[in-house]
Design a protein around this motif. Structure first.
Motif, PDB file in Angstrom:
ATOM      1  N   ILE A 144       0.840  -1.202   0.000  1.00  0.00           N
ATOM      2  CA  ILE A 144       0.000   0.000   0.000  1.00  0.00           C
ATOM      3  C   ILE A 144       0.874   1.250   0.000  1.00  0.00           C
ATOM      4  N   VAL A 145       1.906   1.236   0.851  1.00  0.00           N
ATOM      5  CA  VAL A 145       2.852   2.359   0.873  1.00  0.00           C
ATOM      6  C   VAL A 145       3.552   2.493  -0.467  1.00  0.00           C
ATOM      7  N   LEU A 146       3.951   1.368  -1.048  1.00  0.00           N
ATOM      8  CA  LEU A 146       4.623   1.392  -2.350  1.00  0.00           C
ATOM      9  C   LEU A 146       3.710   1.987  -3.421  1.00  0.00           C
ATOM     10  N   ARG A 147       2.436   1.640  -3.393  1.00  0.00           N
ATOM     11  CA  ARG A 147       1.510   2.167  -4.396  1.00  0.00           C
ATOM     12  C   ARG A 147       1.374   3.687  -4.284  1.00  0.00           C
ATOM     13  N   TRP A 148       1.290   4.187  -3.062  1.00  0.00           N
ATOM     14  CA  TRP A 148       1.163   5.631  -2.897  1.00  0.00           C
ATOM     15  C   TRP A 148       2.456   6.358  -3.249  1.00  0.00           C
ATOM     16  N   LEU A 149       3.588   5.730  -2.959  1.00  0.00           N
ATOM     17  CA  LEU A 149       4.860   6.326  -3.371  1.00  0.00           C
ATOM     18  C   LEU A 149       4.972   6.385  -4.886  1.00  0.00           C
ATOM     19  N   LEU A 150       4.554   5.306  -5.557  1.00  0.00           N
ATOM     20  CA  LEU A 150       4.555   5.298  -7.012  1.00  0.00           C
ATOM     21  C   LEU A 150       3.582   6.347  -7.544  1.00  0.00           C
ATOM     22  N   CYS A 151       2.473   6.533  -6.862  1.00  0.00           N
ATOM     23  CA  CYS A 151       1.498   7.526  -7.290  1.00  0.00           C
ATOM     24  C   CYS A 151       2.066   8.937  -7.144  1.00  0.00           C
ATOM     25  N   ALA A 152       2.810   9.176  -6.065  1.00  0.00           N
ATOM     26  CA  ALA A 152       3.316  10.525  -5.792  1.00  0.00           C
ATOM     27  C   ALA A 152       4.540  10.865  -6.631  1.00  0.00           C
ATOM     28  N   GLY A 153       5.530   9.952  -6.667  1.00  0.00           N
ATOM     29  CA  GLY A 153       6.804  10.254  -7.323  1.00  0.00           C
ATOM     30  C   GLY A 153       6.683  10.572  -8.810  1.00  0.00           C
ATOM     31  N   PRO A 154       6.264   9.633  -9.634  1.00  0.00           N
ATOM     32  CA  PRO A 154       6.146   9.905 -11.076  1.00  0.00           C
ATOM     33  C   PRO A 154       5.164  11.029 -11.401  1.00  0.00           C
ATOM     34  N   THR A 155       4.079  11.161 -10.620  1.00  0.00           N
ATOM     35  CA  THR A 155       3.134  12.252 -10.869  1.00  0.00           C
ATOM     36  C   THR A 155       3.815  13.600 -10.678  1.00  0.00           C
ATOM     37  N   TYR A 156       4.639  13.702  -9.642  1.00  0.00           N
ATOM     38  CA  TYR A 156       5.359  14.966  -9.399  1.00  0.00           C
ATOM     39  C   TYR A 156       6.368  15.240 -10.509  1.00  0.00           C
ATOM     40  N   THR A 157       7.020  14.199 -11.009  1.00  0.00           N
ATOM     41  CA  THR A 157       8.001  14.410 -12.077  1.00  0.00           C
ATOM     42  C   THR A 157       7.347  14.905 -13.359  1.00  0.00           C
ATOM     43  N   VAL A 158       6.104  14.484 -13.622  1.00  0.00           N
ATOM     44  CA  VAL A 158       5.397  14.967 -14.808  1.00  0.00           C
ATOM     45  C   VAL A 158       5.227  16.478 -14.741  1.00  0.00           C
ATOM     46  N   PHE A 159       4.897  16.999 -13.569  1.00  0.00           N
ATOM     47  CA  PHE A 159       4.694  18.444 -13.421  1.00  0.00           C
ATOM     48  C   PHE A 159       6.012  19.193 -13.249  1.00  0.00           C
ATOM     49  N   LEU A 172       9.387  18.048 -14.094  1.00  0.00           N
ATOM     50  CA  LEU A 172      10.389  17.877 -15.149  1.00  0.00           C
ATOM     51  C   LEU A 172       9.822  18.047 -16.547  1.00  0.00           C
ATOM     52  N   GLY A 173       8.506  18.111 -16.646  1.00  0.00           N
ATOM     53  CA  GLY A 173       7.889  18.227 -17.961  1.00  0.00           C
ATOM     54  C   GLY A 173       7.252  16.921 -18.380  1.00  0.00           C
ATOM     55  N   PRO A 174       6.300  16.976 -19.311  1.00  0.00           N
ATOM     56  CA  PRO A 174       5.559  15.769 -19.697  1.00  0.00           C
ATOM     57  C   PRO A 174       6.419  14.703 -20.352  1.00  0.00           C
ATOM     58  N   GLY A 175       7.463  15.093 -21.077  1.00  0.00           N
ATOM     59  CA  GLY A 175       8.304  14.108 -21.759  1.00  0.00           C
ATOM     60  C   GLY A 175       9.063  13.232 -20.780  1.00  0.00           C
TER      61      GLY A 175
END
Length: 394
Positions: free
Chosen positions: A169-184, A186-189
């Protein structure tokens, strides 16, 4: 062979029929407030878009908004206790039943993701200028990512060990937070690339732990919790049949009641404090407080912080108002040689104390994030006065 898909639809219809009378009254009470709230939100969001600048931590704000719709959501199975006796022998046929549940969760989840992205997009478009094609492209990315997270949530519910389940569960939320933040950030690419790699790695990790083919007992337990949460919401507007929740006795938490004097007049204070500690309301209160603290950290504008703090204060007060439900029908309260007035007075004191503690914890970050600590102190005083008035007459 039983038509399990039709069984799922029938149970879904029966549940909607069960809550429809209470839902009717709840919507009557909520419709005006929801309309006003939506209007205030639209006006406030428009003002926010005019005020916000690239120096504002908008990436964090957008991440939190998208996390709520990407990582949240429920998979309603409508399973019942008797299913372990009558449907378990037909487990292969139940695959269609569970696929129907997942399909409904995907549809509802996709709609929520689209709504969330529609809300975040105006801010993203202003601070990171982009074309309409990027809106559609990122929407597709979010929808695919939502399916990955839903699959992960389903897998979590089939794991054998509870400790492993919590880790995932913790891993899922970390995956949800980390890559989502990088999209905003570092840019969409770059962000979409990191999100894709993270999703593939996550899907591979999900195959490692031991798991049931269908964890019947856990799915039934989760379904009972889902129903209980819906009834708790409806109970804010009208009395509904109560669903019994599990009492949790965490020994080290019981030490909190040691500060209550061992006196006759403190009997109900002691009891209601224990009820709060041992019910799911304790976890709800803690989660709400943590979310409130994180939100206050993200806002450094005095007006926006004041509006946010007022919303948090109101919702936390409404949440604590549910404390009486856990002891309302208990037989012992009619046997104690104590007056009903003492019970009501003690309930108000316990709720007020808990609410004031939440208000203090939530406002603490504002003393550092706001340029004027005096403003934060005034917010706390106003909220505390409002809390005392609310709990005095509620």
């Amino acid at each position: 062979m039983m038509d399990t898909q039709a069984l799922y639809r029938r149970r879904e219809a029966e549940f909607l029929k069960e809550i429809r009378p209470y839902l009717h009254y709840a919507l009557q009470s909520l419709s005006i407030a929801a309309g006003i709230g939506f209007l205030v939100f639209m006006i406030g969001y428009r003002q926010f878009l005019q005020w916000v600048t690239p120096e504002f931590p908008w990436q964090l704000t957008a991440t939190v908004c998208m996390m709520l719709v990407l990582g949240g959501g429920r998979i309603r199975t409508y399973l019942q206790q008797a299913d372990t006796l009558f449907l378990l022998p037909q487990e292969p046929a139940m695959a269609i039943y569970l696929q129907t549940a997942m399909r409904r969760a995907r549809i509802i989840g996709s709609i929520l993701v689209a709504v969330g992205w529609l809300i975040v997009w105006p801010m993203y478009h202003k601070l990171a200028p982009s074309s309409g094609w990027l809106f559609l492209l990122l929407l597709l990315v979010w929808l695919v990512f939502k399916q990955v997270l839903l699959f992960g949530k389903w897998t979590e519910q089939q794991l054998l060990e509870q400790r492993t389940r919590y880790l995932f569960i913790v891993l899922r939320w970390l995956l949800c937070a980390g890559p989502t933040y990088t999209v905003f950030n570092l840019g969409p690419g770059y962000g979409a690339g990191i999100l894709a790699v993270g999703s593939l790695a996550y899907l591979g990790i999900l195959r490692l732990p031991r798991q049931y083919k269908v964890h019947w007992n856990l799915l039934i337990d989760w379904e009972l919790r889902h129903k209980a949460s819906i009834y708790r919401i409806l109970n804010l507007f009208i009395d509904v049949p109560e669903l019994r929740g599990k009492a949790r006795n965490i020994r080290w938490l019981n030490k909190i009641v040691n500060f209550i004097p061992f006196q006759r007049k403190s009997t109900y204070k002691y009891l209601f404090t224990l009820v709060w500690l041992r019910s799911e309301l304790f976890g709800m209160t803690c989660r709400f407080t943590v979310i409130g603290i994180l939100l206050m950290i993200a806002f450094d504008n005095k007006i926006l912080a004041a509006v946010l703090y007022a919303i948090l204060a109101i919702f936390s007060a409404v949440q604590l108002a549910d404390l009486l439900r856990y002891y309302r029908e208990h037989l012992w309260q009619h046997i104690y040689p104590l007056s009903p007035h003492l019970r009501k007075q003690s309930l108000r004191v316990v709720r007020l104390t808990l609410h004031l503690c939440m208000l203090v914890l939530i406002i603490i970050p504002a003393f550092w994030t706001l340029s004027a600590p005096l403003w934060a102190a005034i917010m706390l005083i106003i909220a505390a006065c409002g809390s005392m008035i609310y709990h005095r007459f509620k």
